[in-house]
Design an enzyme around this catalytic site. Structure first.
Site, PDB file in Angstrom:
ATOM      1  N   GLY A  54      43.353  48.026  37.927  1.00  0.00           N
ATOM      2  CA  GLY A  54      43.588  46.765  38.549  1.00  0.00           C
ATOM      3  C   GLY A  54      43.497  45.537  37.361  1.00  0.00           C
ATOM      4  CB  SER A  55      45.625  42.570  36.408  1.00  0.00           C
ATOM      5  OG  SER A  55      46.932  43.529  36.258  1.00  0.00           O
ATOM      6  N   GLY A  56      42.927  42.085  35.520  1.00  0.00           N
ATOM      7  CA  GLY A  56      41.471  41.064  35.496  1.00  0.00           C
ATOM      8  C   GLY A  56      40.770  41.689  34.453  1.00  0.00           C
ATOM      9  CG  HIS A  57      39.394  44.869  34.627  1.00  0.00           C
ATOM     10  ND1 HIS A  57      38.068  44.571  35.247  1.00  0.00           N
ATOM     11  CD2 HIS A  57      39.925  45.733  35.820  1.00  0.00           C
ATOM     12  CE1 HIS A  57      38.185  44.780  36.550  1.00  0.00           C
ATOM     13  NE2 HIS A  57      39.156  45.409  36.950  1.00  0.00           N
ATOM     14  CE  LYS A 105      39.070  50.354  35.090  1.00  0.00           C
ATOM     15  NZ  LYS A 105      40.326  50.544  35.048  1.00  0.00           N
ATOM     16  CG  ASP A 110      41.914  52.587  39.638  1.00  0.00           C
ATOM     17  OD1 ASP A 110      42.405  51.817  40.725  1.00  0.00           O
ATOM     18  OD2 ASP A 110      41.684  52.127  38.674  1.00  0.00           O
ATOM     19  CG  HIS A 219      36.394  45.536  40.499  1.00  0.00           C
ATOM     20  ND1 HIS A 219      35.737  46.773  40.187  1.00  0.00           N
ATOM     21  CD2 HIS A 219      37.629  45.550  39.857  1.00  0.00           C
ATOM     22  CE1 HIS A 219      36.800  47.589  39.649  1.00  0.00           C
ATOM     23  NE2 HIS A 219      37.785  46.865  39.501  1.00  0.00           N
TER      24      HIS A 219
END
Lengths: 333, 333
Positions: A54-57, A105, A110, A219
């Site tokens: 996921g994006s945001g990391h 991860k 994922d 998250h």
């Protein structure tokens, strides 16, 4: 929700356009499906290293694409796994004939989507192996995860395994190395304040004015406990103790110590925490031989930090020190 | 106030201990008085480049000490100028016989204290020159400042001038180069949310739930106007227009575009803003030849960004591209 964005639905796409423009010397950003690929991919004869999530990391994972680290990264929507399609396309784009390793991860989405991508790629005759990173000692099973979550250890695995692929190690070797890194790395995080996912528009969790969450996920998944805010040294000790005891790390161990910011924490606080973490380890007889301090695996604007400890040997140190040239991590030997 | 700190009075000292431990290969941190100095200082025959200012803007300046950039940095208390003493001591520590250049952000305290330090050093026979950086187009005169404030242009000046000193340029040359950078660079910032100075314990200013401040200073000094929050593209245009019109930058100009985070803004938002900024410049016929995106001159955990534009020529590009090896900025030629 206060953010520097246009349409919440287009945040990842627009950010990728910025990455493409800002780092055109290092990476290409493929659109539809979205993946970030090393400028000089595919490298004939080199094992391709692919990660994503996921994006945001950010900078994880796209910021780690380049010489000596990842060949490709597949960003999903914010806090959402990439679908199999971009992973499959990225795999083809980096395949140099020596196979491709996925560093994944441990989040259920994922794991499943990378598995599906691997099946598609293998049907095309590309040899694919996967290693699941699950270094977070905070909790077993969590929102999005069966087993332990993959967090800061992923950054170290990507650097070390990327260096091994760069020097020409084969697929079986880089897979074994990645498993070795995962077996020797442990992490735990904490948060002072939550973050807000753009398309959700409200904070992922709530914390009181004087509360912190110990063992938080990247998250905002629940951690071990909510406690009254404590001084930095006490927080560091709360994170380090379970990390050290889990492996366990013993007196005489050589380590790499990584203090990571969750995105909204000033660097000055990370360095302050780092100082105490290294001191505590030294008092336990654990030697810190390499270190990383900064925002490398974040949770948007979350305030907090995580501590990751990796047991190293001469080979891991040599691979850590090896040259790397990516948007977010770069150094010379 | 939620921070990862121990005693608010010791934040800078403890953070410096962390920097010292984390970057012992690159820097030494001198205690009493506090300054950060390049590991291999003094370099005989090389002009020493010294900067400094209040802490809370990390990685500026301490993160830029190392090969190809600063020889020393003098951190004051958070948002407070360093006194003359550490600047004077740092000057002596980096003096290699070729003189020392001070790069000073235009804040009244900084200017005065660096002047006093220069007098002390010159009384010792060290040749000292100073350049005041005042690139912020937002306001003239401000809290702490007569004239314009020094902001993001400082990062670019330190890199470019540091490279010139590294290649052996003399004191008069690096001073002239620094003045040339300052004459060709303009910046403006904005904030979504304020930061809290540890020893103050409350936010430096207040913004409504749906408000942003355009033209903010790096200490939360008032900007030009408070407006309802707008989409990122509109914010970028609000920052870029006065930057471009001030110099002015004209069609055909070659530039370095720097989108800087204030410390609490996710990288994903900075890249998104970068994409639009480069697009707007390109539409104006201004060429972006180099770029920098990330948190380099921050305001603790403030959420917001600044945009800095530098007009470049072949020489400035060559100096920008020259190798640098510091805690926060490093690349190979």
């Amino acid at each position: 929700m206060k953010k520097i964005i246009n349409d919440p639905a287009n945040v990842v796409e627009e950010a990728l356009a910025g990455m493409a423009a800002a780092h055109a010397d290092l990476i290409n950003v493929h659109v539809d499906p979205h993946y970030i690929v090393r400028k000089d991919a595919p490298r004939p004869g080199k094992v391709g290293i692919v990660s994503g999530g996921g994006s945001g990391h950010e900078p994880l994972h796209g910021g780690f694409v380049g010489m000596g680290m990842l060949d490709a990264a597949c960003p999903g929507a914010v806090f959402t796994s990439p679908t199999p399609d971009p992973v499959y396309e990225a795999t083809k784009a980096v395949d140099g004939g020596a196979g491709v390793l996925y560093i994944v991860k441990n989040y259920t989405g994922d794991v499943l989507n990378f598995e599906t991508a691997a099946e598609l790629a293998m049907a095309d005759g590309i040899e694919v192996e996967s290693v699941i990173i699950d270094d977070d000692v905070a909790v077993r099973d969590s929102l999005y995860t069966a087993g332990r979550r993959g967090v800061g250890g992923t950054v170290l695995a990507e650097k070390i395994v990327g260096a091994a692929a760069e020097r020409g190690d084969g697929l079986a070797e880089v897979k074994a190395l990645c498993e070795r890194v995962n077996a020797n790395v442990r992490s735990m995080g904490m948060a002072l304040n939550p973050c807000t996912v753009p398309h959700a528009g409200r904070p992922t969790f709530e914390l009181g004015e004087n509360e912190m969450e110990i063992g938080i996920g990247i998250h905002g998944e629940p951690g071990r406990e909510r406690l009254p805010l404590e001084p930095a040294n006490a927080i560091v000790e709360r994170l380090l103790a379970p990390v050290v005891e889990d492996l366990p790390f013993d007196a005489g161990d050589r380590t790499l110590l990584f203090v990571n910011g969750m995105g909204g924490t000033p660097l000055i606080e990370l360095y302050l925490a780092y100082a105490h973490a290294e001191k505590v380890l030294t008092q336990r007889g654990i030697t810190v031989e390499r270190r990383l301090v900064g925002n490398f695996i974040t949770s948007l604007e979350m305030q907090g930090m995580s501590i990751t400890l990796l047991r190293v040997d001469d080979e891991l140190i040599e691979l850590w020190d090896a040259p790397v040239h990516t948007p977010a991590l770069r150094w010379r030997a």
